[in-house]
Design an enzyme around this catalytic site. Structure first.
Site, PDB file in Angstrom:
ATOM      1  N   HIS A 168       0.865  -1.187   0.000  1.00 39.79           N
ATOM      2  CA  HIS A 168       0.000   0.000   0.000  1.00 39.79           C
ATOM      3  C   HIS A 168       0.896   1.230   0.000  1.00 39.79           C
ATOM      4  CE1 HIS A 168       1.086   0.091   4.214  1.00 39.79           C
ATOM      5  NE2 HIS A 168       0.553  -1.118   4.403  1.00 39.79           N
ATOM      6  N   HIS A 216       3.913   1.394   2.337  1.00 38.88           N
ATOM      7  CA  HIS A 216       5.113   0.696   1.846  1.00 38.88           C
ATOM      8  C   HIS A 216       5.817   1.554   0.786  1.00 38.88           C
ATOM      9  CE1 HIS A 216       2.704  -3.071   2.980  1.00 38.88           C
ATOM     10  NE2 HIS A 216       3.798  -3.198   3.688  1.00 38.88           N
ATOM     11  N   GLY A 228       9.088   1.069   9.037  1.00 41.47           N
ATOM     12  CA  GLY A 228       8.058   2.041   9.402  1.00 41.47           C
ATOM     13  C   GLY A 228       7.878   2.169  10.909  1.00 41.47           C
ATOM     14  N   GLN A 282       9.130  -3.041  16.523  1.00 42.18           N
ATOM     15  CA  GLN A 282       9.975  -3.773  15.564  1.00 42.18           C
ATOM     16  C   GLN A 282      11.169  -2.924  15.153  1.00 42.18           C
ATOM     17  OE1 GLN A 282       8.386  -6.142  12.122  1.00 42.18           O
ATOM     18  NE2 GLN A 282       8.807  -4.255  11.011  1.00 42.18           N
ATOM     19  N   MET A 326      -2.306   2.895   7.581  1.00 43.09           N
ATOM     20  CA  MET A 326      -2.355   1.932   6.480  1.00 43.09           C
ATOM     21  C   MET A 326      -1.740   0.615   6.933  1.00 43.09           C
ATOM     22  SD  MET A 326      -1.470   4.144   3.158  1.00 43.09           S
ATOM     23  CE  MET A 326      -2.574   5.447   2.663  1.00 43.09           C
ATOM     24  N   SER A 327      -2.360  -0.470   6.521  1.00 44.34           N
ATOM     25  CA  SER A 327      -1.875  -1.798   6.897  1.00 44.34           C
ATOM     26  C   SER A 327      -2.389  -2.799   5.874  1.00 44.34           C
ATOM     27  CB  SER A 327      -2.412  -2.160   8.282  1.00 44.34           C
ATOM     28  OG  SER A 327      -2.293  -3.547   8.498  1.00 44.34           O
TER      29      SER A 327
HETATM   30  P1  AMP Z   1       4.760  -5.258   6.515  1.00 43.68           P
HETATM   31  O1  AMP Z   1       4.605  -5.595   5.075  1.00 43.68           O
HETATM   32  O2  AMP Z   1       3.470  -4.991   7.216  1.00 43.68           O
HETATM   33  O3  AMP Z   1       5.655  -6.219   7.242  1.00 43.68           O
HETATM   34  O4  AMP Z   1       5.522  -3.866   6.542  1.00 43.68           O
HETATM   35  C1  AMP Z   1       6.740  -3.678   5.876  1.00 43.68           C
HETATM   36  C2  AMP Z   1       7.328  -2.378   6.324  1.00 43.68           C
HETATM   37  O5  AMP Z   1       6.442  -1.316   6.013  1.00 43.68           O
HETATM   38  C3  AMP Z   1       7.547  -2.326   7.862  1.00 43.68           C
HETATM   39  O6  AMP Z   1       8.757  -1.648   8.133  1.00 43.68           O
HETATM   40  C4  AMP Z   1       6.356  -1.533   8.328  1.00 43.68           C
HETATM   41  O7  AMP Z   1       6.570  -0.851   9.541  1.00 43.68           O
HETATM   42  C5  AMP Z   1       6.175  -0.569   7.176  1.00 43.68           C
HETATM   43  N1  AMP Z   1       4.805  -0.062   7.152  1.00 43.68           N
HETATM   44  C6  AMP Z   1       3.663  -0.787   7.109  1.00 43.68           C
HETATM   45  N2  AMP Z   1       2.592   0.025   7.162  1.00 43.68           N
HETATM   46  C7  AMP Z   1       3.067   1.282   7.247  1.00 43.68           C
HETATM   47  C8  AMP Z   1       2.451   2.573   7.360  1.00 43.68           C
HETATM   48  N3  AMP Z   1       1.144   2.720   7.400  1.00 43.68           N
HETATM   49  N4  AMP Z   1       3.262   3.655   7.435  1.00 43.68           N
HETATM   50  C9  AMP Z   1       4.612   3.505   7.415  1.00 43.68           C
HETATM   51  N5  AMP Z   1       5.247   2.328   7.323  1.00 43.68           N
HETATM   52  C10 AMP Z   1       4.489   1.234   7.239  1.00 43.68           C
END
Ligand code: AMP
Length: 283
Positions: free
Chosen positions: A34, A37, A150, A156, A187-188
């Site tokens: 999203h 990322h 992030g 983490q 965002m997630s």
């Molecule tokens: P994930 O795919 O959820 O493991 O996230 C991959 C990276 O993107 C991690 O470092 C997360 O902290 C970062 N991330 C996920 N969502 C967000 C967000 N809304 N804002 C900033 N960074 C994000």
């Protein structure tokens, strides 16, 4: 944009680029990409010659088998989103589980001086062992100069910073701001699983964080925790797992504030079986 499935191949290409003096940035992700990322990728593109984006749903960091099974996997649209940046300096690495774990699907045990025992560590046993295992492995393969994480996953980020310090890994860790939807919801990848009713309710998470920040100067940590718990009591759609005010460095929950320290509020909420987390700096 080049896409690699095997570590030997991506390593060979990265070795060539490093031999030419290129600076390598790395953005690890679990896919279902999203704009949050993409913000990390864009930030990495500013100060690196090549940016490696990994897409890997890491089994060992899931303490819940059904969460792992239901985690969104959207490879084609992930590639399309990265392609939309129109950048041939991006390399995508989408390894198989075996390319990373080589037949030994287990995490290493880590000690991060207690950081790993708070919050997510408490509620998701083994989670940070899995995260640190896979990130350490990726660092060995990619050998980046800079890696981007992030603040959405603040604990983490703190643990990865501690890991590179403890193991003397020559990578600079860069934390990036939380990206939010226009109504404030962080965002997630998991947001994609929310029903419209759950999605409409979810902005409450950021609303309570903002209110806690506003009230932080005049209220005790205890009062704020009680107030937040009230907001979710009998909610029906959102169930609070924890709301904690912690010291930003030690991540330990606080009882009393002292003038000089920095504090942050952390929250985890369930919508049915979908787990959402967020956090905010309080001072
Ligand atoms: P994930 O795919 O959820 O493991 O996230 C991959 C990276 O993107 C991690 O470092 C997360 O902290 C970062 N991330 C996920 N969502 C967000 C967000 N809304 N804002 C900033 N960074 C994000």
């Amino acid at each position: 944009m080049l896409v690699y499935q095997e570590k030997t191949q991506i390593k060979a290409e990265l070795d060539l680029r490093k031999a030419k003096g290129q600076v390598i940035g790395f953005v690890p992700t679990m896919g279902a990409l999203h704009q949050g990322h993409l913000a990390l990728v864009k930030q990495a593109l500013i100060s690196n010659d090549t940016v490696v984006v990994s897409i890997f749903v890491n089994p060992t960091q899931f303490n819940n088998a059904s969460d792992l099974e239901k985690y969104p996997r959207t490879f084609d649209s992930d590639i399309a989103l990265l392609e939309s940046l129109n950048e041939d300096r991006i390399m995508v690495y989408t390894p198989s589980v075996d390319d990373i774990y080589e037949g030994n699907l287990r995490s290493q045990k880590f000690d991060f001086d207690g950081l790993e025992r708070e919050m997510e560590g408490k509620y998701r046993p083994g989670h940070f062992d899995g995260v640190a295992t896979v990130v350490k492995r990726f660092f060995e393969i990619v050998n980046p100069d800079n890696a981007y994480f992030g603040e959405k996953d603040f604990q983490q980020l703190a643990i990865i910073k501690q890991m590179v310090k403890k193991y003397d890994i020559p990578v600079t860790i860069i934390g990036c701001k939380i990206h939010r939807e226009s109504d404030g919801l962080a965002m997630s990848s998991r947001n994609a699983r929310l029903t419209s009713e759950q999605r409409n309710a979810a902005p409450l998470i950021y609303t309570v964080l903002k209110k806690a920040k506003q009230e932080f100067a005049s209220k005790s940590a205890n009062e704020l925790v009680k107030w937040v718990e009230e907001q979710f009591k009998g909610h029906g759609i959102l169930e609070l797992e924890y709301f904690i005010i912690a010291d930003e460095k030690s991540l330990r929950p606080i009882r009393n504030k002292t003038g000089k320290r920095r504090y942050r509020a952390f929250i985890a909420v369930y919508a049915d079986d979908i787990r959402l987390i967020d956090n905010i700096a309080l001072n």
